[in-house]
Write an enzyme that holds these catalytic residues in place. Structure first.
Site, PDB file in Angstrom:
ATOM      1  N   GLU A   1      24.357  10.765  14.406  1.00  0.00           N
ATOM      2  CA  GLU A   1      24.085  10.851  12.966  1.00  0.00           C
ATOM      3  C   GLU A   1      22.596  11.088  12.741  1.00  0.00           C
ATOM      4  O   GLU A   1      21.783  11.018  13.663  1.00  0.00           O
ATOM      5  CB  GLU A   1      24.489   9.534  12.270  1.00  0.00           C
ATOM      6  CG  GLU A   1      25.988   9.322  12.087  1.00  0.00           C
ATOM      7  CD  GLU A   1      26.508   9.945  10.809  1.00  0.00           C
ATOM      8  OE1 GLU A   1      25.788  10.762  10.196  1.00  0.00           O
ATOM      9  OE2 GLU A   1      27.643   9.618  10.414  1.00  0.00           O
TER      10      GLU A   1
ATOM     11  N   ASP B   1      30.090  14.197   4.534  1.00  0.00           N
ATOM     12  CA  ASP B   1      29.263  13.268   5.310  1.00  0.00           C
ATOM     13  C   ASP B   1      27.797  13.644   5.111  1.00  0.00           C
ATOM     14  O   ASP B   1      27.348  13.839   3.995  1.00  0.00           O
ATOM     15  CB  ASP B   1      29.697  13.305   6.778  1.00  0.00           C
ATOM     16  CG  ASP B   1      29.362  12.029   7.541  1.00  0.00           C
ATOM     17  OD1 ASP B   1      28.373  11.365   7.197  1.00  0.00           O
ATOM     18  OD2 ASP B   1      30.092  11.692   8.487  1.00  0.00           O
TER      19      ASP B   1
ATOM     20  N   ASN C   1      23.447   2.313   5.692  1.00  0.00           N
ATOM     21  CA  ASN C   1      23.959   3.492   6.378  1.00  0.00           C
ATOM     22  C   ASN C   1      22.921   4.603   6.331  1.00  0.00           C
ATOM     23  O   ASN C   1      21.800   4.422   6.803  1.00  0.00           O
ATOM     24  CB  ASN C   1      25.297   3.917   5.766  1.00  0.00           C
ATOM     25  CG  ASN C   1      26.118   4.772   6.715  1.00  0.00           C
ATOM     26  OD1 ASN C   1      26.199   4.475   7.904  1.00  0.00           O
ATOM     27  ND2 ASN C   1      26.734   5.822   6.204  1.00  0.00           N
TER      28      ASN C   1
END
Length: 307
Positions: free
Chosen positions: A16, A212, A100
């Protein structure tokens, strides 16, 4: 012609938060569930790894050196030379959520947000059910003061900014929507929330795609990784779907532009073979980082946190 090149082989569980360092021509990203920061040179070699004490949401570089890192219990600074972590703040000290994704705005502030553990099955660490959630977006200013800028988000992903910095985009992966906000470049305040792009009725070839991580190119178009849907989407500034590009794996997680001319789109992906039904399984390249060339567009240099 668009080409996906294998930039880094599948060495992560959940890659990520890719960041291209324009000064040193290097790519950074994190292994979220694997708890690590990765760095490589511009050719995908000389890979370095720094283990973290828990799950990692995002990384952003700092003007003062090192990085900001979001861990499951707060925002930290990290020194690459000493591997020292220093906790700055936990904006949402709750066992029900964790930090996140995050990104630095054009003025050097850091925007991040949380996701609810109530959306996760503890036995698999993946999403189940659909509930109301009270997670939020936060802004960390250069004076290290943190402020809530938006509430009621399920899973924060893909915050990014228009080239002039006046519009912020952010995905709520659980709501299957990308939102746009008016962003006050002088104060960092958000207003005018609206749905920029919706995945509700267009979840890709698998029928399971969710928005995303994302980025914005120099033309002001938004690029979004469609996790579980096996594609990258490009949206015009008015929210019109401009193009969709099939990816070699079904779970791309985030994108950023890099390379010497900022014309390479780096794509991080998810491995995690133990996803519950109905999430799609992937082949042996899941967990890789890809370099996409031949797109005909360039990105915007990613800024650094000024605190």
């Amino acid at each position: 012609m668009t080409a996906f090149d294998l930039f880094v082989p599948p060495i992560t569980e959940l890659a990520e938060s890719p960041i291209w360092d324009v000064d040193e021509q290097r790519l950074y990203w994190v292994d979220s569930t694997g708890g690590a920061i990765y760095r490589t040179d511009g050719a995908g070699g000389n890979i370095q790894v720094w283990k973290m004490p828990g799950m990692v949401g995002a990384i952003s570089l700092r003007v003062a050196g090192g990085a900001l890192v979001t861990l499951d219990d707060g925002i930290y600074t990290f020194d690459f030379e000493s591997s020292e972590l220093t906790k700055l703040v936990d904006p949402e000290p709750s066992t029900a959520s964790r930090l996140n994704d995050g990104k630095v705005d054009r003025q050097g502030r850091f925007i991040t947000g949380t996701m609810s553990y109530a959306l996760i099955n503890p036995s698999t660490n993946w999403l189940v059910g659909k509930i109301e959630t009270g997670c939020s977006l936060y802004r960390l200013d250069p004076d290290l003061v943190v402020k809530t800028v938006h509430s009621n988000i399920g899973i924060t992903n893909g915050p990014c900014f228009s080239p002039d910095g006046a519009t912020m985009y952010c995905s709520d992966s659980w709501a299957d929507e990308i939102y746009a906000f008016d962003y006050d470049t002088a104060t960092g305040e958000l207003s005018g929330q609206r749905v920029f792009a919706s995945y509700v009725d267009d979840k890709g070839v698998t029928g399971q795609g969710q928005p995303d991580g994302g980025t914005v190119d120099a033309e002001g178009y938004v690029w979004s990784a469609t996790v579980y849907g096996g594609e990258i989407r490009r949206y015009a500034p008015d929210g019109t779907l401009d193009r969709r590009i099939q990816t070699p794996v079904l779970k791309p997680t985030s994108v950023t532009f890099g390379g010497a001319d900022l014309d390479v789109l780096f794509v991080t992906t998810m491995a995690n073979p133990d996803l519950p039904v109905p999430y799609p399984k992937d082949g042996p390249l899941a967990g890789s980082v890809f370099a996409v060339r031949g797109l005909g567009v360039t990105g915007v240099p990613q800024g650094r946190f000024r605190g």
